[in-house]
Scaffold this active site. Structure first.
Site, PDB file in Angstrom:
ATOM      1  N   GLY A 267       2.868   2.540  -2.248  1.00 46.67           N
ATOM      2  CA  GLY A 267       3.340   2.983  -3.569  1.00 46.67           C
ATOM      3  C   GLY A 267       2.694   4.263  -4.067  1.00 46.67           C
TER       4      GLY A 267
ATOM      5  N   CYS B 264      -0.409   3.447  -6.030  1.00 47.84           N
ATOM      6  CA  CYS B 264      -1.140   2.332  -5.441  1.00 47.84           C
ATOM      7  C   CYS B 264      -2.394   2.864  -4.756  1.00 47.84           C
ATOM      8  CB  CYS B 264      -0.210   1.699  -4.422  1.00 47.84           C
ATOM      9  SG  CYS B 264      -1.028   0.630  -3.292  1.00 47.84           S
TER      10      CYS B 264
ATOM     11  N   GLY C 159       0.740  -1.264   0.000  1.00 44.16           N
ATOM     12  CA  GLY C 159       0.000   0.000   0.000  1.00 44.16           C
ATOM     13  C   GLY C 159       0.763   1.303   0.000  1.00 44.16           C
TER      14      GLY C 159
HETATM   15  P1  5GP Z   1       6.745   3.688  -5.592  1.00 46.17           P
HETATM   16  O1  5GP Z   1       8.246   3.593  -5.602  1.00 46.17           O
HETATM   17  O2  5GP Z   1       6.221   4.216  -6.890  1.00 46.17           O
HETATM   18  O3  5GP Z   1       6.213   4.417  -4.407  1.00 46.17           O
HETATM   19  O4  5GP Z   1       6.203   2.200  -5.437  1.00 46.17           O
HETATM   20  C1  5GP Z   1       6.505   1.188  -6.373  1.00 46.17           C
HETATM   21  C2  5GP Z   1       5.790  -0.085  -5.974  1.00 46.17           C
HETATM   22  O5  5GP Z   1       4.375   0.083  -5.956  1.00 46.17           O
HETATM   23  C3  5GP Z   1       5.973  -1.248  -6.930  1.00 46.17           C
HETATM   24  O6  5GP Z   1       7.231  -1.852  -6.843  1.00 46.17           O
HETATM   25  C4  5GP Z   1       4.841  -2.166  -6.519  1.00 46.17           C
HETATM   26  O7  5GP Z   1       5.151  -2.944  -5.393  1.00 46.17           O
HETATM   27  C5  5GP Z   1       3.750  -1.185  -6.112  1.00 46.17           C
HETATM   28  N1  5GP Z   1       2.740  -1.085  -7.158  1.00 46.17           N
HETATM   29  C6  5GP Z   1       2.896  -0.894  -8.481  1.00 46.17           C
HETATM   30  N2  5GP Z   1       1.715  -0.838  -9.119  1.00 46.17           N
HETATM   31  C7  5GP Z   1       0.769  -1.012  -8.177  1.00 46.17           C
HETATM   32  C8  5GP Z   1      -0.666  -1.067  -8.221  1.00 46.17           C
HETATM   33  O8  5GP Z   1      -1.311  -0.907  -9.249  1.00 46.17           O
HETATM   34  N3  5GP Z   1      -1.283  -1.304  -7.023  1.00 46.17           N
HETATM   35  C9  5GP Z   1      -0.587  -1.482  -5.872  1.00 46.17           C
HETATM   36  N4  5GP Z   1      -1.259  -1.745  -4.765  1.00 46.17           N
HETATM   37  N5  5GP Z   1       0.747  -1.396  -5.792  1.00 46.17           N
HETATM   38  C10 5GP Z   1       1.420  -1.170  -6.932  1.00 46.17           C
END
Ligand code: 5GP
Length: 348
Positions: free
Chosen positions: A184, A187, A182
């Site tokens: 991300g 996300c 959660g």
């Molecule tokens: P960020 O670095 O952008 O904060 O987080 C990246 C991570 O977000 C990814 O490696 C993956 O674990 C998560 N993530 C990517 N796409 C999605 C999505 O559509 N839903 C959710 N719940 N998590 C995502």
């Protein structure tokens, strides 16, 4: 129903306390790490930062650019067989690139085909099994199965956010457990389900559990600044995975858009409607999208961002007197804060 009242922390809730040190310049700091793993016979050396396996970020081009800085990439799972084979045949032995897959039969059979067609020395050493929810029995059984089929690979699996599930995945065959539900940038799981765990506490608790079993963890999601990456390492993360921080660059997949004379790139979650429309023929009737699409400001080649990340992590090490990234977490004291950034001139 039960309520846990102990306070759990996010990156924004803490800062790292500076410490006296004998280090004179950040040039003296080594931010690469060497790991040997619980299951795999391979050893790892590199800067333990990984581009996320999202189709906009985990591209061949990103892997090429980050390999130059000894950083890693988790490829997205939507390339075809011929593309993977071509890529891994050309990859140098020192490049750290994860092949990613979900737990569907299709994904499994594609992995076996790629593995069979690659002959040494062009082999896949790093594999990432990715599910939004790493808590299911089916997921654990899948990790066991892949470990049994490929005893030598470095296997990363997730995502989870608690110590007991970290242990279970390590015992099932994971070398590295991916931590984060959660946090991300694209996300929406927390919004859609109410499920999650503050990311810094998840890192601290899962790292503790993993290290007790000679396992490792990768902090995945929620880093918005280089300081957050430093906090993840300070909390005990062995690797840190980044999506949004690597978005908007030339090496990213996806469309570039111009709005009001500003250039942007589409960036979306892998469980967003955009991704499901693209790869799964739409959002299935029994589920809801748990990701969103945003426009990431275009930032040119990833080189500049990579340098900024390496420089920031090196500087964080200098502030706490860690000559090597390996010592960073031991030298980290977090202080809880009510405010961390001065945003009087905006958020950038
Ligand atoms: P960020 O670095 O952008 O904060 O987080 C990246 C991570 O977000 C990814 O490696 C993956 O674990 C998560 N993530 C990517 N796409 C999605 C999505 O559509 N839903 C959710 N719940 N998590 C995502």
């Amino acid at each position: 129903m039960r309520i846990e009242t102990e306070i759990k922390l996010d990156f924004k809730d803490v800062l790292i306390r500076p410490k006296r040190s004998t280090l004179n310049t950040r040039a003296e700091v080594d931010i690469s790490r060497e790991f040997s793993f619980r299951h795999s016979k391979h050893s790892y050396r590199g800067v333990p930062i990984i581009a996320a396996n999202m189709d906009t970020v985990g591209t061949f081009e990103m892997a090429g650019a980050l390999t130059k800085h000894h950083m890693a990439t988790a490829l997205h799972k939507h390339y075809n067989l011929a593309q993977y084979i071509g890529f891994f045949r050309a990859l140098s032995a020192s490049g750290v690139v994860f092949y990613s897959l979900g737990i569907s039969e299709q994904d499994e059979s594609k992995l076996h085909q790629v593995m069979q067609q690659l002959k040494p020395p062009s082999v896949i050493r790093y594999v990432c099994i990715d599910a939004a929810n790493g808590y299911t029995e089916k997921f654990v059984a899948f990790v066991q199965k892949i470990r049994k089929a490929y005893p030598d690979i470095v296997l990363m699996a997730g995502n989870v956010v608690t110590g007991e599930m970290t242990e279970e995945l390590i015992l099932a065959g994971a070398d590295i457990v991916k931590v984060g539900i959660g946090p991300g940038s694209v996300c929406t799981t927390r919004k859609m389900t109410g499920v999650g765990y503050p990311q810094l506490s998840a890192i601290i608790e899962c790292a503790d559990a993993a290290h007790g079993l000679e396992g490792h963890i990768c902090a995945d999601g929620g880093c918005t600044t280089v300081g957050d990456i430093a906090k993840a390492f300070g909390g005990g993360a062995d690797f840190v995975m980044l999506g949004g921080m690597f978005a908007g660059h030339d090496e990213c997949g996806g469309e570039t858009i111009v709005r009001d004379e500003q250039k942007y790139m589409r960036f979306y979650g892998m469980s967003s409607k955009t991704a499901m429309d693209k790869y799964a023929g739409g959002v299935a009737s029994y589920r809801a999208a748990e990701g969103k699409e945003v426009l990431a400001p275009y930032r040119g080649p990833v080189e500049g961002t990579a340098q900024e990340i390496l420089g920031g992590v090196r500087s964080a090490c200098t502030y706490v007197g860690a000559r090597r990234l390996r010592e960073f977490s031991k030298r980290t004291t977090f202080i809880r804060v009510g405010q961390q950034l001065n945003e009087v001139f905006g958020k950038s």
